[in-house]
Structure formats: structure tokens, C-alpha cells
Design an enzyme around this catalytic site. Structure first.
Site, mmCIF file in Angstrom:
data_model
loop_
_atom_site.group_PDB
_atom_site.id
_atom_site.type_symbol
_atom_site.label_atom_id
_atom_site.label_comp_id
_atom_site.label_asym_id
_atom_site.label_seq_id
_atom_site.Cartn_x
_atom_site.Cartn_y
_atom_site.Cartn_z
ATOM 1 N N ASP A 1 0.852 -1.182 0.000
ATOM 2 C CA ASP A 1 0.000 0.000 0.000
ATOM 3 C C ASP A 1 0.886 1.230 0.000
ATOM 4 O O ASP A 1 1.759 1.374 0.871
ATOM 5 C CB ASP A 1 -0.912 0.014 1.227
ATOM 6 C CG ASP A 1 -1.982 -1.072 1.162
ATOM 7 O OD1 ASP A 1 -2.020 -1.818 0.165
ATOM 8 O OD2 ASP A 1 -2.780 -1.166 2.126
ATOM 9 N N ASP B 1 -15.296 -2.977 -1.624
ATOM 10 C CA ASP B 1 -14.897 -2.713 -0.247
ATOM 11 C C ASP B 1 -16.160 -2.437 0.554
ATOM 12 O O ASP B 1 -16.933 -1.541 0.202
ATOM 13 C CB ASP B 1 -13.959 -1.504 -0.184
ATOM 14 C CG ASP B 1 -12.782 -1.639 -1.135
ATOM 15 O OD1 ASP B 1 -12.301 -2.773 -1.306
ATOM 16 O OD2 ASP B 1 -12.349 -0.615 -1.706
#
Length: 239
Positions: free
Chosen positions: A8, A129
Site C-alpha cells: 500500500d 470494499d
């Protein structure tokens, strides 16, 4: 089942967030390409990359470290965050990315997902998500009333390569993935489903694999903290 080590990217560094909160970031490596190379050296077959700044900005922000990773690593990589138009999709695929992950636009502009999947077959995934089964967008900052399973089913005939399903409340918290919800989603669609959020132990990986319907798992913090030994995990998943 494929294990995808996660990198990330925030402000050019490899970080992990807790519950997607940009103010709760832990920096694990100042050199994301070196981190990616270490994962590849351990034997991973794929890399999972996220441009966190890009997810909020709606356009690529961490392009330089992503490009460095693509140049340094011979394995395929998938990327999500800030990819919201055909020009950006084409740009990334031209630079050697294997798969783009479309999240926010899957809710706001599903026709773009369909067009991209037709134009670039095998290279487009949908990122779903969710908090409590409802989809969140724009770096998880915007709540919607869209049901995660309904969204997945809407792309059943679109030709997308995979669905990456993240339980936001599990992400970065080292509390284990939401196996029930992920398994239910995988059984509801024919599209391969990749589990994300909370994958933090060998037992988690074993349980995901044991469902027989989950195609992959993404793990980040557990690999950085040493809770999961990447080489050992890859060996276990191949057996």
C-alpha cells in the site's frame, strides 16, 4: 489459492493502515520497489498494489513507486486506487501492469467497467470494499447503500477477471478475515473472488483455502510483522 502480498503506497512509501484510516498509517519501507523485490525473492507469483493517495484524489498519485516496482519485478501485479477512466486504465496496462482494480467507478460508472473489461479482457478486476455488507467508495470515505453481493452479481456477464472483496472493519487490524461473507460472495458469483482484510495468520490462509471457492487472499501487515512467513505460506497453499 494465490497469495498476493500487499504493498500500500502513501506519499511514496510502503505503509499499512488500520481500517483504512490515513491518519493511522505505519511505514514499513521507504523503498517500495525493494519491498516488492523481497516478496518476489520469497517466491510470490503476484503482487497487489494500492495507491492510497490516488484513491482519495481520484487520479494516480504514487505513479513513480508503482513504475519502479513494475520495472524491478518479473511477476504480474494488480493495482487499485485512483483508476477512474479509460485513459488511466490504458496508461497502466501500457506500463506493464497486469491487472487494474476498479472500485469507486464500479459503483459510480459501471458502464466504464464493462467497456474496460471488453477492451482489455483478463486485465480488469472489480474492487468491492464493504462495511457491514454495504459498499464504501473513494478511499472508503464515502458510504453507500449498495449491497456488496448485488454489486458483484451485476458484473457477472461483464468479463471481469476477479473480484477483490475487502471487509473494511477487518483491514489492517490483524483480527482475521471475514471468511463467512467472502465465502458467501464467492458462492454467489462465477467470477473468481479474492479475499482481503484481516488475513493475519497461517490459520487464516488455511481456512480460506478450505472453503474451496476462494481464489486468492491478500495480506499485508502480517507479512511485514512476520506473523505470516511468505515462503512457508506459499508452500502450504501449493500443497
Amino acid at each position: 489459492m494465490i497469495l498476493y502480498p500487499a504493498i500500500d503506497l502513501k506519499d511514496g512509501q510502503a505503509v499499512r493502515l488500520v481500517h483504512g484510516d490515513m491518519d493511522r498509517a505505519t511505514v514499513f519501507n521507504d523503498d517500495p520497489a525493494a519491498q516488492a523485490s523481497a516478496f518476489v525473492a520469497a517466491g510470490c507469483a503476484w503482487l497487489h498494489l494500492v495507491d492510497l493517495n490516488g484513491a482519495f484524489a481520484g487520479a494516480p498519485v504514487n505513479a513513480a513507486p508503482v513504475e519502479a516496482i513494475l520495472k524491478a519485478c518479473p511477476v504480474p501485479a494488480q493495482l487499485g486506487g485512483g483508476i477512474r477512466d479509460m485513459a488511466t486504465i490504458e496508461m497502466w496496462l501500457d506500463k506493464g501492469l497486469e491487472r487494474v482494480i476498479l472500485g469507486t467507478v464500479a459503483v459510480e460508472n459501471p458502464d466504464l467497467v464493462r467497456e474496460a473489461a471488453r477492451t482489455f479482457p483478463g486485465h480488469v478486476a472489480v474492487g468491492i470494499d464493504a462495511r457491514g455488507g454495504k459498499v464504501a467508495t473513494k478511499g472508503w470515505a464515502t458510504e453507500t447503500d449498495v449491497d456488496a453481493t448485488d454489486l458483484a452479481k451485476s458484473f457477472e456477464d461483464a468479463g471481469v477477471a476477479a473480484i477483490i472483496y475487502t471487509d473494511i472493519n477487518r483491514d489492517g487490524a490483524m483480527g482475521g478475515p471475514n471468511i463467512d461473507a467472502t465465502q458467501a460472495l464467492a458462492r454467489a458469483v462465477s467470477i473468481p473472488v479474492i479475499a482481503s482484510g484481516g488475513v493475519s495468520s497461517m490459520d487464516d490462509l488455511s481456512a480460506l483455502k478450505a472453503t474451496g471457492v476462494i481464489a486468492g487472499a491478500i495480506s499485508g501487515r502480517a507479512l511485514y510483522d512476520g506473523a505470516i512467513d511468505l515462503a512457508a505460506a506459499l508452500s502450504m497453499l501449493q500443497d
